[in-house]
Enzyme design. Structure first.
Site, PDB file in Angstrom:
ATOM      1  N   ASN A 237       0.865  -1.193   0.000  1.00 30.27           N
ATOM      2  CA  ASN A 237       0.000   0.000   0.000  1.00 30.27           C
ATOM      3  C   ASN A 237       0.898   1.239   0.000  1.00 30.27           C
ATOM      4  OD1 ASN A 237       0.584   0.821   2.833  1.00 30.27           O
ATOM      5  ND2 ASN A 237      -0.463  -1.110   3.298  1.00 30.27           N
TER       6      ASN A 237
ATOM      7  N   GLY B  86      -2.721  -9.725   3.585  1.00 29.32           N
ATOM      8  CA  GLY B  86      -2.502 -10.412   2.301  1.00 29.32           C
ATOM      9  C   GLY B  86      -1.053 -10.771   2.061  1.00 29.32           C
TER      10      GLY B  86
ATOM     11  N   ASP C 166       1.380  -8.852   1.342  1.00 28.72           N
ATOM     12  CA  ASP C 166       2.250  -7.879   2.025  1.00 28.72           C
ATOM     13  C   ASP C 166       2.578  -8.386   3.440  1.00 28.72           C
ATOM     14  OD1 ASP C 166       3.588  -5.519   2.573  1.00 28.72           O
ATOM     15  OD2 ASP C 166       1.793  -4.260   2.646  1.00 28.72           O
TER      16      ASP C 166
ATOM     17  N   SER D 249      -3.381  -6.314  -6.757  1.00 33.27           N
ATOM     18  CA  SER D 249      -4.707  -5.649  -6.663  1.00 33.27           C
ATOM     19  C   SER D 249      -5.904  -6.596  -6.643  1.00 33.27           C
ATOM     20  CB  SER D 249      -4.925  -4.615  -7.789  1.00 33.27           C
ATOM     21  OG  SER D 249      -4.241  -3.420  -7.509  1.00 33.27           O
ATOM     22  N   THR D 250      -5.690  -7.905  -6.814  1.00 33.05           N
ATOM     23  CA  THR D 250      -6.865  -8.790  -6.944  1.00 33.05           C
ATOM     24  C   THR D 250      -7.378  -9.338  -5.610  1.00 33.05           C
ATOM     25  OG1 THR D 250      -5.599 -10.838  -7.270  1.00 33.05           O
ATOM     26  CG2 THR D 250      -6.086  -9.528  -9.235  1.00 33.05           C
ATOM     27  N   GLY D 251      -6.762  -8.924  -4.502  1.00 31.77           N
ATOM     28  CA  GLY D 251      -7.224  -9.358  -3.182  1.00 31.77           C
ATOM     29  C   GLY D 251      -8.045  -8.266  -2.525  1.00 31.77           C
ATOM     30  N   VAL D 252      -7.476  -7.691  -1.483  1.00 29.64           N
ATOM     31  CA  VAL D 252      -8.137  -6.611  -0.726  1.00 29.64           C
ATOM     32  C   VAL D 252      -8.574  -5.461  -1.650  1.00 29.64           C
ATOM     33  CG1 VAL D 252      -7.739  -4.874   1.094  1.00 29.64           C
ATOM     34  CG2 VAL D 252      -6.789  -7.152   1.344  1.00 29.64           C
ATOM     35  N   TYR D 253      -7.812  -5.196  -2.707  1.00 29.78           N
ATOM     36  CA  TYR D 253      -8.117  -4.074  -3.603  1.00 29.78           C
ATOM     37  C   TYR D 253      -9.171  -4.401  -4.666  1.00 29.78           C
ATOM     38  CZ  TYR D 253      -4.407  -1.122  -1.558  1.00 29.78           C
ATOM     39  OH  TYR D 253      -3.622  -0.349  -0.729  1.00 29.78           O
TER      40      TYR D 253
END
Ligand code: AR6
Length: 174
Positions: free
Chosen positions: A26, A34, A36, A119-123
């Site tokens: 982020n 995730g 990260d 970007s395909t998880g939390v985002y």
């Protein structure tokens, strides 16, 4: 030639013995959930210490650190866009993540690099649409670059893996 230099696998990116892994971070670069969170746990607290010196990262940009306790020598931190319906430059910003991460890898003479599905998880970026962007950008980059030998797209879970595999096959066959 692009063929053979890009592959899709399934598993935990923190376990890979590659020169660099990419982190879906982020803007603060100070850790999160995730992939990260998994990368920071596996690398150890020295990673966060180095990240504190970087003053964050803009969406679509990339910054590099050492990998510390990871098998990978380097971590390239990039920040994907939050999906807000697709009309807020999400595609372009996600493409920038792949392009800027690969350019940084080239500068550091990195030969093998692994990406998570940024970007395909939390985002919440739609997986198939993100996979198309990832494969297109990696393919375009590899066509012009001869330093990077192998790019691995690491998928977490069977559904993501199958979608990425389908997109890769489509690109290879065209
Ligand atoms: N190895 C490979 N892929 C993983 C792993 C892993 N160990 N763990 C999760 N994934 P996400 P984003 C997959 O949410 O959407 C963080 O809190 C996951 O299943 O990690 O870019 C940051 O600090 C998904 O397919 O990243 C930001 O705040 C993909 O990695 C925010 O999340 C990306 O999911 C970034 O959200």
């Amino acid at each position: 030639m692009m063929k053979g230099r890009i592959e899709v696998t399934q598993g935990d990116i923190t376990r890979l013995h590659v020169d660099a892994i990419v982190n879906a971070a982020n803007n603060t670069l100070l850790g999160g959930g995730g992939v990260d969170g998994a990368i920071h746990r596996a690398a150890g607290p020295a990673l966060l210490e180095e990240c504190r010196t970087l003053n964050g990262c803009a969406t679509g940009e990339a910054k590099i650190t050492r990998g510390y306790n990871l098998p990978a020598k380097w971590v390239i931190h990039t920040v994907g866009p939050v999906w807000r319906g697709g009309g807020n430059r999400e595609d372009e910003l996600l493409a920038n993540c792949y392009r800027n991460s690969l350019s940084l890898a080239e500068k550091y003479d990195i030969k093998t690099i692994a990406f998570p599905a940024i970007s395909t998880g939390v985002y919440r970026f739609p997986v198939e649409r993100a996979a198309e962007i990832a494969v297109r950008e990696i393919k375009n980059f590899l066509e012009r670059n001869t330093v990077i030998e192998k790019v691995t797209l690491v998928c977490f879970g069977e559904a993501s893996y199958q979608k990425h595999l389908a997109v890769l096959e489509k690109f290879i066959n065209q």
